[in-house]
Design a protein around this motif. Structure first.
Motif, PDB file in Angstrom:
ATOM      1  N   LEU A   1       0.830  -1.209   0.000  1.00 41.62           N
ATOM      2  CA  LEU A   1       0.000   0.000   0.000  1.00 41.62           C
ATOM      3  C   LEU A   1       0.863   1.257   0.000  1.00 41.62           C
ATOM      4  O   LEU A   1       0.606   2.208  -0.745  1.00 41.62           O
ATOM      5  CB  LEU A   1      -0.928  -0.007   1.220  1.00 41.62           C
ATOM      6  CG  LEU A   1      -2.169  -0.892   1.132  1.00 41.62           C
ATOM      7  CD1 LEU A   1      -2.800  -1.071   2.507  1.00 41.62           C
ATOM      8  CD2 LEU A   1      -3.191  -0.277   0.169  1.00 41.62           C
ATOM      9  N   LEU A   2       1.882   1.276   0.849  1.00 47.14           N
ATOM     10  CA  LEU A   2       2.745   2.453   0.928  1.00 47.14           C
ATOM     11  C   LEU A   2       3.495   2.668  -0.385  1.00 47.14           C
ATOM     12  O   LEU A   2       3.603   3.797  -0.872  1.00 47.14           O
ATOM     13  CB  LEU A   2       3.730   2.297   2.082  1.00 47.14           C
ATOM     14  CG  LEU A   2       3.143   2.423   3.490  1.00 47.14           C
ATOM     15  CD1 LEU A   2       4.194   2.068   4.537  1.00 47.14           C
ATOM     16  CD2 LEU A   2       2.621   3.840   3.730  1.00 47.14           C
ATOM     17  N   ILE A   3       4.020   1.596  -0.958  1.00 47.19           N
ATOM     18  CA  ILE A   3       4.766   1.728  -2.209  1.00 47.19           C
ATOM     19  C   ILE A   3       3.873   2.237  -3.333  1.00 47.19           C
ATOM     20  O   ILE A   3       4.258   3.114  -4.117  1.00 47.19           O
ATOM     21  CB  ILE A   3       5.427   0.387  -2.586  1.00 47.19           C
ATOM     22  CG1 ILE A   3       6.555   0.067  -1.597  1.00 47.19           C
ATOM     23  CG2 ILE A   3       5.950   0.415  -4.016  1.00 47.19           C
ATOM     24  CD1 ILE A   3       7.129  -1.316  -1.758  1.00 47.19           C
ATOM     25  N   LEU A   4       2.654   1.701  -3.424  1.00 50.74           N
ATOM     26  CA  LEU A   4       1.717   2.170  -4.445  1.00 50.74           C
ATOM     27  C   LEU A   4       1.414   3.658  -4.263  1.00 50.74           C
ATOM     28  O   LEU A   4       1.301   4.407  -5.243  1.00 50.74           O
ATOM     29  CB  LEU A   4       0.425   1.356  -4.391  1.00 50.74           C
ATOM     30  CG  LEU A   4       0.494  -0.079  -4.917  1.00 50.74           C
ATOM     31  CD1 LEU A   4      -0.806  -0.814  -4.635  1.00 50.74           C
ATOM     32  CD2 LEU A   4       0.801  -0.085  -6.413  1.00 50.74           C
ATOM     33  N   PHE A   5       1.297   4.085  -3.005  1.00 50.29           N
ATOM     34  CA  PHE A   5       1.011   5.495  -2.744  1.00 50.29           C
ATOM     35  C   PHE A   5       2.198   6.377  -3.144  1.00 50.29           C
ATOM     36  O   PHE A   5       2.025   7.439  -3.747  1.00 50.29           O
ATOM     37  CB  PHE A   5       0.677   5.688  -1.266  1.00 50.29           C
ATOM     38  CG  PHE A   5       0.204   7.076  -0.919  1.00 50.29           C
ATOM     39  CD1 PHE A   5      -1.014   7.547  -1.378  1.00 50.29           C
ATOM     40  CD2 PHE A   5       0.989   7.922  -0.148  1.00 50.29           C
ATOM     41  CE1 PHE A   5      -1.450   8.820  -1.068  1.00 50.29           C
ATOM     42  CE2 PHE A   5       0.564   9.198   0.171  1.00 50.29           C
ATOM     43  CZ  PHE A   5      -0.665   9.649  -0.288  1.00 50.29           C
ATOM     44  N   TYR A   6       3.419   5.915  -2.829  1.00 55.85           N
ATOM     45  CA  TYR A   6       4.601   6.684  -3.225  1.00 55.85           C
ATOM     46  C   TYR A   6       4.712   6.777  -4.746  1.00 55.85           C
ATOM     47  O   TYR A   6       5.048   7.838  -5.288  1.00 55.85           O
ATOM     48  CB  TYR A   6       5.875   6.033  -2.665  1.00 55.85           C
ATOM     49  CG  TYR A   6       5.957   6.025  -1.166  1.00 55.85           C
ATOM     50  CD1 TYR A   6       5.463   7.072  -0.410  1.00 55.85           C
ATOM     51  CD2 TYR A   6       6.525   4.949  -0.483  1.00 55.85           C
ATOM     52  CE1 TYR A   6       5.529   7.062   0.975  1.00 55.85           C
ATOM     53  CE2 TYR A   6       6.614   4.927   0.900  1.00 55.85           C
ATOM     54  CZ  TYR A   6       6.106   5.987   1.623  1.00 55.85           C
ATOM     55  OH  TYR A   6       6.173   5.967   2.997  1.00 55.85           O
ATOM     56  N   VAL A   7       4.448   5.681  -5.413  1.00 56.72           N
ATOM     57  CA  VAL A   7       4.503   5.686  -6.881  1.00 56.72           C
ATOM     58  C   VAL A   7       3.451   6.642  -7.445  1.00 56.72           C
ATOM     59  O   VAL A   7       3.710   7.388  -8.404  1.00 56.72           O
ATOM     60  CB  VAL A   7       4.303   4.259  -7.433  1.00 56.72           C
ATOM     61  CG1 VAL A   7       4.117   4.284  -8.955  1.00 56.72           C
ATOM     62  CG2 VAL A   7       5.481   3.371  -7.059  1.00 56.72           C
ATOM     63  N   LEU A   8       2.270   6.639  -6.844  1.00 55.85           N
ATOM     64  CA  LEU A   8       1.204   7.535  -7.280  1.00 55.85           C
ATOM     65  C   LEU A   8       1.654   8.993  -7.186  1.00 55.85           C
ATOM     66  O   LEU A   8       1.459   9.783  -8.118  1.00 55.85           O
ATOM     67  CB  LEU A   8      -0.040   7.309  -6.418  1.00 55.85           C
ATOM     68  CG  LEU A   8      -1.265   8.170  -6.738  1.00 55.85           C
ATOM     69  CD1 LEU A   8      -1.869   7.745  -8.071  1.00 55.85           C
ATOM     70  CD2 LEU A   8      -2.309   8.051  -5.621  1.00 55.85           C
ATOM     71  N   ILE A   9       2.282   9.362  -6.060  1.00 59.45           N
ATOM     72  CA  ILE A   9       2.740  10.737  -5.868  1.00 59.45           C
ATOM     73  C   ILE A   9       3.913  11.057  -6.798  1.00 59.45           C
ATOM     74  O   ILE A   9       3.951  12.113  -7.442  1.00 59.45           O
ATOM     75  CB  ILE A   9       3.160  10.970  -4.400  1.00 59.45           C
ATOM     76  CG1 ILE A   9       1.968  10.788  -3.447  1.00 59.45           C
ATOM     77  CG2 ILE A   9       3.774  12.355  -4.236  1.00 59.45           C
ATOM     78  CD1 ILE A   9       0.909  11.836  -3.547  1.00 59.45           C
ATOM     79  N   ALA A  10       4.868  10.146  -6.864  1.00 56.57           N
ATOM     80  CA  ALA A  10       6.088  10.403  -7.645  1.00 56.57           C
ATOM     81  C   ALA A  10       5.813  10.535  -9.136  1.00 56.57           C
ATOM     82  O   ALA A  10       6.540  11.239  -9.849  1.00 56.57           O
ATOM     83  CB  ALA A  10       7.109   9.290  -7.390  1.00 56.57           C
ATOM     84  N   THR A  11       4.778   9.838  -9.637  1.00 51.22           N
ATOM     85  CA  THR A  11       4.491   9.861 -11.070  1.00 51.22           C
ATOM     86  C   THR A  11       3.453  10.917 -11.453  1.00 51.22           C
ATOM     87  O   THR A  11       3.010  10.942 -12.603  1.00 51.22           O
ATOM     88  CB  THR A  11       3.990   8.480 -11.535  1.00 51.22           C
ATOM     89  OG1 THR A  11       2.805   8.114 -10.794  1.00 51.22           O
ATOM     90  CG2 THR A  11       5.058   7.412 -11.342  1.00 51.22           C
ATOM     91  N   MET A  12       3.099  11.785 -10.537  1.00 46.55           N
ATOM     92  CA  MET A  12       2.098  12.808 -10.852  1.00 46.55           C
ATOM     93  C   MET A  12       2.457  13.644 -12.076  1.00 46.55           C
ATOM     94  O   MET A  12       1.573  13.950 -12.894  1.00 46.55           O
ATOM     95  CB  MET A  12       1.857  13.715  -9.635  1.00 46.55           C
ATOM     96  CG  MET A  12       0.964  13.088  -8.583  1.00 46.55           C
ATOM     97  SD  MET A  12       0.597  14.237  -7.232  1.00 46.55           S
ATOM     98  CE  MET A  12      -0.347  15.497  -8.083  1.00 46.55           C
ATOM     99  N   PRO A  13       3.735  14.038 -12.258  1.00 45.46           N
ATOM    100  CA  PRO A  13       4.053  14.817 -13.468  1.00 45.46           C
ATOM    101  C   PRO A  13       3.740  14.075 -14.768  1.00 45.46           C
ATOM    102  O   PRO A  13       3.552  14.709 -15.815  1.00 45.46           O
ATOM    103  CB  PRO A  13       5.565  15.076 -13.328  1.00 45.46           C
ATOM    104  CG  PRO A  13       5.838  14.991 -11.860  1.00 45.46           C
ATOM    105  CD  PRO A  13       4.906  13.927 -11.362  1.00 45.46           C
TER     106      PRO A  13
END
Length: 488
Positions: free
Chosen positions: A217-229
């Motif tokens: 869950l945490l990794i998916l959330f980080y990926v979601l934030i990091a790939t926003m651009p």
């Protein structure tokens, strides 16, 4: 070196935090914290992305609540910004943004229940107050020259649309995109009060010891934030905003009688509701202040000041990790990863994780607040330091850090830190829901005991406390002539 007033102010706040440490509950109470910490990191290192479909449902719902809430907050905030010059509007906006999203969620849960409207309004209302303030400042700073070039007799509406908005549109778009990232974090923590976002499934995974699921869950959330651009493109925003409400999920039907009873009975102080007279009302209020409000205020202030100074220290230590004046590309990449994780993880989630590992005390909360806010400020001043051009004979290593860069970014650093002071206070109060004896602890206890009248008074006190800190922060920034206006 930094000017004398900034040094004196910094030392004063360090001294206050040192005194606060004497009164703080700083301890690790779990039997084997290193074992628990190892199990958590093992779960992150071995994430289970296929344990349940709930992982991807949680991410989808988190995004849906964020986009819907931010869209409503942005639209409302823009309308409020047009009349922000009126004192009544400014006061109203300051009040609604002083109450944390989780407190709004706790209020709406009492009469809307676990309905999507609870989560949407919990984000939209405080964000409307934030958007109104920032949009108003952006519009006020617009270049007046384009308006002077319009033909005589041009209406105010046409002047606004064709002269002011085009000049400000870039800033408005940039800030709104940033608030979407904030909305994702706000949406995530709404799960801790029962709404179906990532926080709900994260809490369930931790309580059952499913660390690999929690890590996923945490990794998916980080990926979601990091790939926003990559996925947050302006052309796609109408699609996201239009589709988000359809992915909020379904809740129980709203019972409008509960809404009426909440405002006409539940939040009315018990002595007034029971016609017991002013003497009983005074006794009721005195008991609330002595046994709940004052202890909550004291603990909130103590933890806030410790977290504020810890945030500053961490930011000063962290900014070299991404500055181009230190290390090579590999080190800076690792530094960016660390700061992305620190600033992307909501304080509430960090504190929840650390509480599971270290036990209930102020220590997990202080570390969580420092990591998140220090990550944000470290990122900002790290980018700023990279733009500084050093002399050809500039020193290297520690001397470059201490005598070249820190003095040149210190005023911006203080501006960022004092800007986040009120935000740290809001988060400190809400962390009480996790069991730390700040104001949120007493608010949550009052709601659990169905004492909504007491809860509303405590929420009002929390808002007033935040307004006071915000006013003091503005005063200090003005006295020190710290002109930087961070958008964080």
């Amino acid at each position: 070196m930094p000017t004398s007033p900034t040094v004196r102010t910094s030392l004063l706040f360090v001294a206050i935090a040192a005194v606060c440490l004497l009164f703080a509950d700083i301890a690790i109470t779990t039997a084997n914290p290193w074992r628990d910490l190892g199990r958590f990191f093992m779960g992150v290192a071995t994430p289970d992305f296929f344990s349940t479909d709930n992982l991807y449902v949680a991410i989808l719902r988190t995004v849906a609540f964020a986009f819907t809430g931010v869209a409503i907050g942005s639209a409302s905030g823009f309308l409020l910004a047009l009349v922000y010059r009126f004192r009544t509007v400014r006061t109203f906006c300051a009040f609604i943004r002083a109450i944390h999203e989780l407190f709004w969620a706790l209020i709406f849960l009492q009469f809307f229940g676990f309905h999507p409207l609870t989560g949407v309004l919990a984000i939209a209302i405080p964000y409307a107050g934030i958007f109104a303030k920032v949009y108003s400042e952006i519009l006020d700073e617009a270049d007046p020259e384009p308006r002077n070039l319009l033909p005589p007799g041009t209406s105010n509406v046409a002047s606004f649309l064709y002269a002011r908005i085009p000049d400000c549109w870039g800033q408005i778009r940039t800030y709104t995109a940033y608030r979407i990232e904030c909305g994702l974090r706000s949406s995530a923590i709404l799960g801790f009060v029962g709404l179906p976002t990532i926080g709900f499934y994260l809490e369930a995974a931790f309580s059952q010891g499913h660390y690999s699921e929690a890590g996923a869950l945490l990794i998916l959330f980080y990926v979601l934030i990091a790939t926003m651009p990559l996925w947050l493109r302006p052309k796609l925003l109408p699609l996201y905003v239009g589709g988000a409400p359809f992915f909020l999920g379904e809740g129980l039907p709203i019972v409008w009688g509960n809404v009426e009873r909440f405002f006409t009975e539940d939040i009315v102080p018990a002595p007034i509701r029971n016609n017991e007279g002013m003497a009983e009302l005074g006794s009721w209020f005195g008991d609330l202040m002595m046994n709940q409000a004052l202890p909550g205020i004291w603990n909130t202030l103590v933890l806030t000041q410790i977290a504020l100074v810890a945030t500053g220290l961490l930011a000063l230590l962290a900014f070299p990790l991404i500055s181009t004046h230190f290390g090579g590309p590999v080190r800076r990449t690792a530094g960016h990863v660390f700061l992305v994780i620190a600033r992307s993880t909501p304080e509430y989630i960090l504190a929840y994780i650390l509480l599971q590992l270290w036990g209930p005390s102020m220590l997990p909360a202080a570390v969580a607040l420092a990591l998140h806010n220090g990550g944000i400020i470290g990122h900002l001043i790290g980018r700023q330091s990279s733009d500084i051009r050093l002399r050809p004979d500039a020193s290297t290593g520690v001397n470059r850090y201490a005598f070249e860069l820190v003095p040149r970014i210190y005023r911006s650093f203080l501006a960022f830190l004092f800007y986040r002071w009120e935000i740290i206070m809001r988060e400190t109060a809400i962390l009480g829901i996790l069991g730390i004896a700040t104001l949120g602890f007493y608010i949550d206890s009052a709601i659990q005991n169905i004492n909504f009248d007491r809860a509303m008074v405590l929420i009002l006190i929390t808002a007033l406390l935040n307004l006071g800190i915000d006013a003091m922060s503005r005063l200090i920034r003005r006295q020190l002539k710290l002109q930087t206006m961070p958008t964080c």
